[in-house]
Design a protein around this motif. Sequence first.
Motif, PDB file in Angstrom:
ATOM      1  N   VAL A 191       0.936  -1.264  -0.064  1.00  0.00           N
ATOM      2  CA  VAL A 191      -0.043  -0.069  -0.037  1.00  0.00           C
ATOM      3  C   VAL A 191       0.920   1.237   0.063  1.00  0.00           C
ATOM      4  CG1 VAL A 191      -1.877   1.218   1.269  1.00  0.00           C
ATOM      5  CG2 VAL A 191      -1.743  -1.126   1.470  1.00  0.00           C
ATOM      6  N   GLU A 192       0.471   2.225  -0.795  1.00  0.00           N
ATOM      7  CA  GLU A 192       1.414   3.656  -0.959  1.00  0.00           C
ATOM      8  C   GLU A 192       0.975   4.291   0.390  1.00  0.00           C
ATOM      9  OE1 GLU A 192       2.228   5.024  -5.255  1.00  0.00           O
ATOM     10  OE2 GLU A 192       0.415   5.223  -4.411  1.00  0.00           O
ATOM     11  N   ALA A 193       2.098   5.002   0.921  1.00  0.00           N
ATOM     12  CA  ALA A 193       1.584   5.815   2.095  1.00  0.00           C
ATOM     13  C   ALA A 193       2.553   7.000   1.918  1.00  0.00           C
ATOM     14  CB  ALA A 193       1.951   5.092   3.662  1.00  0.00           C
ATOM     15  N   SER A 194       1.993   8.236   2.304  1.00  0.00           N
ATOM     16  CA  SER A 194       2.875   9.386   2.837  1.00  0.00           C
ATOM     17  C   SER A 194       3.108   9.303   4.199  1.00  0.00           C
ATOM     18  CB  SER A 194       2.175  10.488   2.240  1.00  0.00           C
ATOM     19  OG  SER A 194       2.323  10.671   0.911  1.00  0.00           O
ATOM     20  N   LEU A 195       4.555   9.452   4.607  1.00  0.00           N
ATOM     21  CA  LEU A 195       4.984   9.262   6.080  1.00  0.00           C
ATOM     22  C   LEU A 195       5.313  10.762   6.408  1.00  0.00           C
ATOM     23  CD1 LEU A 195       6.545   5.781   6.075  1.00  0.00           C
ATOM     24  CD2 LEU A 195       4.164   6.407   6.649  1.00  0.00           C
ATOM     25  N   VAL A 196       4.479  11.735   7.085  1.00  0.00           N
ATOM     26  CA  VAL A 196       5.021  12.912   7.442  1.00  0.00           C
ATOM     27  C   VAL A 196       5.176  13.251   8.901  1.00  0.00           C
ATOM     28  CG1 VAL A 196       4.057  15.208   7.139  1.00  0.00           C
ATOM     29  CG2 VAL A 196       3.511  13.515   5.153  1.00  0.00           C
ATOM     30  N   ASP A 197       6.108  14.219   9.108  1.00  0.00           N
ATOM     31  CA  ASP A 197       6.076  14.576  10.470  1.00  0.00           C
ATOM     32  C   ASP A 197       6.221  15.998  10.726  1.00  0.00           C
ATOM     33  OD1 ASP A 197       6.720  15.289  13.072  1.00  0.00           O
ATOM     34  OD2 ASP A 197       8.777  14.379  12.874  1.00  0.00           O
ATOM     35  N   ALA A 198       4.990  16.379  11.171  1.00  0.00           N
ATOM     36  CA  ALA A 198       4.628  17.898  11.163  1.00  0.00           C
ATOM     37  C   ALA A 198       3.486  18.196  12.388  1.00  0.00           C
ATOM     38  CB  ALA A 198       3.811  18.505   9.731  1.00  0.00           C
ATOM     39  N   SER A 199       3.938  18.471  13.287  1.00  0.00           N
ATOM     40  CA  SER A 199       3.077  18.710  14.667  1.00  0.00           C
ATOM     41  C   SER A 199       3.025  17.399  15.341  1.00  0.00           C
ATOM     42  CB  SER A 199       1.662  19.240  14.448  1.00  0.00           C
ATOM     43  OG  SER A 199       1.211  19.344  15.602  1.00  0.00           O
ATOM     44  N   ALA A 200       2.832  16.444  14.432  1.00  0.00           N
ATOM     45  CA  ALA A 200       3.001  14.835  14.927  1.00  0.00           C
ATOM     46  C   ALA A 200       3.217  13.930  13.668  1.00  0.00           C
ATOM     47  CB  ALA A 200       1.375  14.454  15.522  1.00  0.00           C
ATOM     48  N   LEU A 295      -6.135  17.716  16.289  1.00  0.00           N
ATOM     49  CA  LEU A 295      -5.655  18.920  15.695  1.00  0.00           C
ATOM     50  C   LEU A 295      -4.331  18.576  15.069  1.00  0.00           C
ATOM     51  CD1 LEU A 295      -7.098  21.943  17.790  1.00  0.00           C
ATOM     52  CD2 LEU A 295      -8.091  20.539  15.853  1.00  0.00           C
ATOM     53  N   THR A 296      -3.413  17.896  15.934  1.00  0.00           N
ATOM     54  CA  THR A 296      -2.123  17.640  15.447  1.00  0.00           C
ATOM     55  C   THR A 296      -2.275  16.756  13.943  1.00  0.00           C
ATOM     56  OG1 THR A 296      -2.185  15.464  16.774  1.00  0.00           O
ATOM     57  CG2 THR A 296      -1.092  17.480  17.728  1.00  0.00           C
ATOM     58  N   SER A 297      -3.319  15.820  13.891  1.00  0.00           N
ATOM     59  CA  SER A 297      -3.414  15.328  12.776  1.00  0.00           C
ATOM     60  C   SER A 297      -3.732  16.141  11.349  1.00  0.00           C
ATOM     61  CB  SER A 297      -4.580  14.277  12.739  1.00  0.00           C
ATOM     62  OG  SER A 297      -4.026  13.235  13.678  1.00  0.00           O
ATOM     63  N   ALA A 298      -4.512  17.022  11.794  1.00  0.00           N
ATOM     64  CA  ALA A 298      -5.044  18.099  10.569  1.00  0.00           C
ATOM     65  C   ALA A 298      -3.868  19.091  10.241  1.00  0.00           C
ATOM     66  CB  ALA A 298      -6.134  19.207  11.466  1.00  0.00           C
ATOM     67  N   VAL A 299      -2.870  19.413  11.337  1.00  0.00           N
ATOM     68  CA  VAL A 299      -1.889  20.272  11.016  1.00  0.00           C
ATOM     69  C   VAL A 299      -1.046  19.114  10.012  1.00  0.00           C
ATOM     70  CG1 VAL A 299       0.459  20.936  11.947  1.00  0.00           C
ATOM     71  CG2 VAL A 299      -1.721  21.689  12.990  1.00  0.00           C
ATOM     72  N   ALA A 300      -0.569  17.959  10.515  1.00  0.00           N
ATOM     73  CA  ALA A 300       0.102  17.188   9.529  1.00  0.00           C
ATOM     74  C   ALA A 300      -0.460  16.886   7.976  1.00  0.00           C
ATOM     75  CB  ALA A 300       0.175  15.468  10.251  1.00  0.00           C
TER      76      ALA A 300
END
Length: 372
Positions: A191-200, A295-300
């Motif tokens: 499965v494709e995924a975007s792994l991002v670290d922004a606020s969480a 909200l941390t998810s929203a920022v990410a």
Amino acid sequence: MLRLQGEMIRGGTSKCWIFDHQEVAATGVDADTLLLAAYNAADPRQIDGVGGASSTTSKAAIVRMSAEPGVDVEYTFAQVGIGDERVEWASNCGNCATAVALYAVHNGLVPVTSESTTVRMLNVNTGARLTGTIPTPGRAAPDEGSAAVPGTAALGVPVLLGFEDPAGSTTGRILPTGRAVDTLSGPTGRVEASLVDASAPAALFEAKAFGLRGTESLAEFAAVLPALTVLRRQAALAMGLAKEHDPVSHAVPKVGVLARPAPYRTSDGTPVGEDDYDLAVRMVSMHAPHPAIGLTSAVAVATAAAIPGSLAHRTARQTTDGTLRLGTPAGVITARAVPAADGASPTVLLHRAARRIARAELLVPVLEGRPA
């Protein structure tokens, strides 16, 4: 039996018990033991404690004034287990940060010197810096307000919550793997995924990879939780958040699915049109679908949507003014990115609401350092 002073505050769509650091230390009991007993975490119903038996109501923040330059208040966020005697300390919670800001104003942790007061906060768990700006008319801390947020009909004091330079908050890199898209092994294949670290840290997938539209109800979205639980672990390993033999975390990274806008109905039946938002989002909170979005998810998600090549950028309707409207089960939540100086990542602003519910002395059944 221990006695612990606390204050319950609704921040956004979460309820958070706020405790003073000195009060916690004065009990002589470690914070894990204290919270597990106070919340009755071992019981999935949390009947004999102050927990609310859901991920959005089984939260705590331990607060103290800060000696750090540019910071007024430090808080440590705790996600208390539900039917699980474990406290997760690895993440942050924007809704609880909203509650912390109101707590700080009411408890003299910041001076109230004008018609609005900004609380500069440091989340100890992740190192994230946030601001919470609250109206203080007449230089007084407000008890009531007329602000509303999707996910609850209740009104509260408006809080403008800002996540400062959120990129790389946990791993030090906005893309921990160095790639906008990775491929993970799920229970039904790659499965494709975007792994991002922004606020969480967050692992974001396209809804269509699971046969979803991205506008599902909470019950419909729950069907893919087992697959996303497996993928969360794979994402944690790929992002360097865990090693093979570490215990499995159900809080980190955040996990969710994304899709292009389409008409849907919120959990309370309100219709949302395709043109009312820019990106459909369904997120997981611990073991369950999140009723809105953390909200941390929203920022990410908002940060990911600005990264060319990411799944969020590929899927979202692009805007020119730094705003991104997220279609969640509770309704539309808007995040706005404000450019920052000195090469920092943009500050992400969200409008929230908070209300003080109770001040109480908790009677905590702790015996010889362990829950009674």
